[in-house]
Design a protein around this motif. Structure first.
Motif, PDB file in Angstrom:
ATOM      1  N   TRP A 107      35.969  79.294  40.995  1.00 16.97           N
ATOM      2  CA  TRP A 107      36.418  79.147  42.396  1.00 16.97           C
ATOM      3  C   TRP A 107      35.400  79.832  43.310  1.00 16.97           C
ATOM      4  O   TRP A 107      35.437  81.052  43.486  1.00 16.97           O
TER       5      TRP A 107
ATOM      6  N   ILE B 157      36.848  78.864  48.695  1.00 13.58           N
ATOM      7  CA  ILE B 157      37.699  79.903  49.312  1.00 13.58           C
ATOM      8  C   ILE B 157      37.617  79.885  50.833  1.00 13.58           C
ATOM      9  O   ILE B 157      38.550  80.278  51.513  1.00 13.58           O
TER      10      ILE B 157
ATOM     11  N   PHE C  85      46.251  80.869  48.526  1.00 15.30           N
ATOM     12  CA  PHE C  85      45.661  80.656  47.201  1.00 15.30           C
ATOM     13  C   PHE C  85      46.654  80.162  46.139  1.00 15.30           C
ATOM     14  O   PHE C  85      46.343  79.223  45.397  1.00 15.30           O
TER      15      PHE C  85
ATOM     16  N   ALA D   5      36.714  83.830  44.370  1.00 13.21           N
ATOM     17  CA  ALA D   5      38.165  84.038  44.439  1.00 13.21           C
ATOM     18  C   ALA D   5      38.505  85.503  44.171  1.00 13.21           C
ATOM     19  O   ALA D   5      39.557  85.990  44.576  1.00 13.21           O
TER      20      ALA D   5
ATOM     21  N   TRP E  81      41.401  85.384  46.544  1.00 11.36           N
ATOM     22  CA  TRP E  81      42.819  85.451  46.167  1.00 11.36           C
ATOM     23  C   TRP E  81      43.247  86.908  45.999  1.00 11.36           C
ATOM     24  O   TRP E  81      44.227  87.374  46.577  1.00 11.36           O
TER      25      TRP E  81
END
Lengths: 295, 295
Positions: free
Chosen positions: B9, B35, B43, B68, B74
């Motif tokens: 990610w 992202i 997320f 991420a 996240w």
């Protein structure tokens, strides 16, 4: 020569000075009329508007240096190939009004099978040497595109363009580093600047050292104006490293006070002395060229 | 481990692969959901939308690498300090859903009193080494911010970020050189690329060599796609010079075919062999980390 108008017509500004026969500067003028602001065919009118009164004076002669002599300027004055002294440049001037107005050619040189060029800096180089009473030396004209010039017996042997100011602006404004730097330029943090100079001098490439601006911010070790001064040091240090100054004892730095101060500071860390010359170098250089001009 | 979802990610994309117990890739998916496109708190929903069906499978475990795990992602997974192997990284994973979904930390190292960081590349490094059956080596992951990684006995000893792709884009799009380069990226001109690599390798700074793109155009010696390939060679050559590869015999190049081709070509001019690894390295690296994960 009794009456002389020296003009520096660059990309973004137009400056002129009226000089006495001995080269003393009597009057100066500056206009926001760089060549980018002049429409096609508009050069004679702008010149008349800015300097017409001075050109009415008896026997007035005008020499113009800078981008006015480029393809996009008033009239193209072909580059004069190095090695070249002020007499070579004088012999290659392009007359606009015969005997009255001429454009000074820039210089070109070959290095690594690649040409390099300058326009306008040649007048500053010859002027600075004359003001300092020197015939030999290493000179730097810091800026968007810095010029490093090697002069022997009064002639420019070779020179190199280093895109220092432009790299700084690109990194400052358009790169990922812009996010961690303050929007406005603050004052110089000397310790930060020195740290940047030192890192570049012992490293191999700005492409690697520049990332430290981001990582130092990421770990919250440094921020704001410190990082901006540090980045300035990184690019100036990179410029010094690129010029292999190991055997050089002094460098003539030509430019504004703010810039020459930074370069003198960076050079001092290498034990190199900086001799400074300001904007008067342009007028003196044009006066030297004019004095040998075939009329 | 019977069922495994590997997710990469990044800033601008989201990719995932479903792997068999032996690490074989069974299915792959990619989404334009980097992202930067995910709103705060969004997320879990994006993850569910993209991979919810896979996570329904019995015993499904998911490991996520990349941005991420950054502050903007996240959940922040603190950098794992070098030297670090895949077991160290596994031990520092941050669980999002305990026993089910975890985020892999990036790596940090110290060089010249300055930190350096990577996120996502660590999985590719461990994966490439595993695929090639190697425990030691020099690896490069070319890109916007290239990473040069030194691995000994399976652990990353140190690494360096080189802003190659970003410098290329800045010069290509925002510098004075943009005026002389074609707007669209053409195919690679091998001779031009090689000329750029060679000049950078025998020079001291891209800040100086880059100006040759302009001067070659000014003198009408080169133009268009030739100059674009030449500039690409200048930045890749600068990157190689910055890494002091004199004693290095081979480099593992991890990336897309187009990029690894250019790097292999540039390395070959230095007598350095390139071993290539593609996107499968990411999945293999995450699988290796997952296999040692404390659950």
């Amino acid at each position: 020569m009794t009456a002389f108008l020296a003009v520096d017509w660059g990309t973004s500004s137009l400056r002129g000075a009226w000089l006495a026969a001995d080269g003393a500067v009597l009057e100066e003028r500056a206009f926001p009329r760089g060549i980018l602001s002049v429409p096609a065919g508009g050069f004679p009118a702008v010149f008349e508007e800015c300097f017409g009164d001075w050109m009415q004076r008896p026997g007035a002669l005008c020499l113009i240096s800078g981008m006015a002599g480029s393809k996009q300027g008033w009239a193209e004055a072909a580059y004069c190939a190095c090695p070249a002294g002020f007499a070579d440049v004088a012999g290659a001037c392009r007359w606009i009004v015969p005997g009255r107005v001429a454009i000074v050619p820039g210089l070109s040189c070959e290095r690594e099978d690649t040409p390099d060029v300058m326009r306008g800096e040649e007048a500053q180089v010859f002027g600075a040497l004359d003001l300092l009473g020197l015939q030999d030396g290493v000179l730097v004209l810091p800026g968007t595109h810095s010029k490093w010039v090697r002069v022997t017996a009064g002639r420019v042997e070779t020179f190199a363009t280093v895109m220092t100011g432009e790299f700084y602006a690109l990194l400052r404004q358009h790169s990922i580093l812009a996010r961690t730097l303050p929007a406005a330029e603050g004052g110089l943090d000397g310790e930060a600047f020195d740290a940047g100079v030192a890192l570049s001098l012992r490293s191999a490439s700005l492409m690697q050292t520049a990332f430290s601006v981001r990582s130092l911010a990421l770990f919250e070790r440094r921020s704001g104006d410190w990082l901006a001064s540090y980045l300035s040091g990184l690019v100036v240090g990179e410029e010094l490293r690129s010029q292999q100054l190991a055997k050089v004892k002094q460098v003539i730095v030509i430019g504004s006070d703010a810039l020459t101060e930074r370069y003198a500071r960076a050079l001092a860390t290498q034990g190199v002395r900086a001799l400074r010359a300001g904007s008067a170098a342009t007028w003196r250089g044009l006066w030297k060229i004019a004095a040998t001009l075939p009329r």
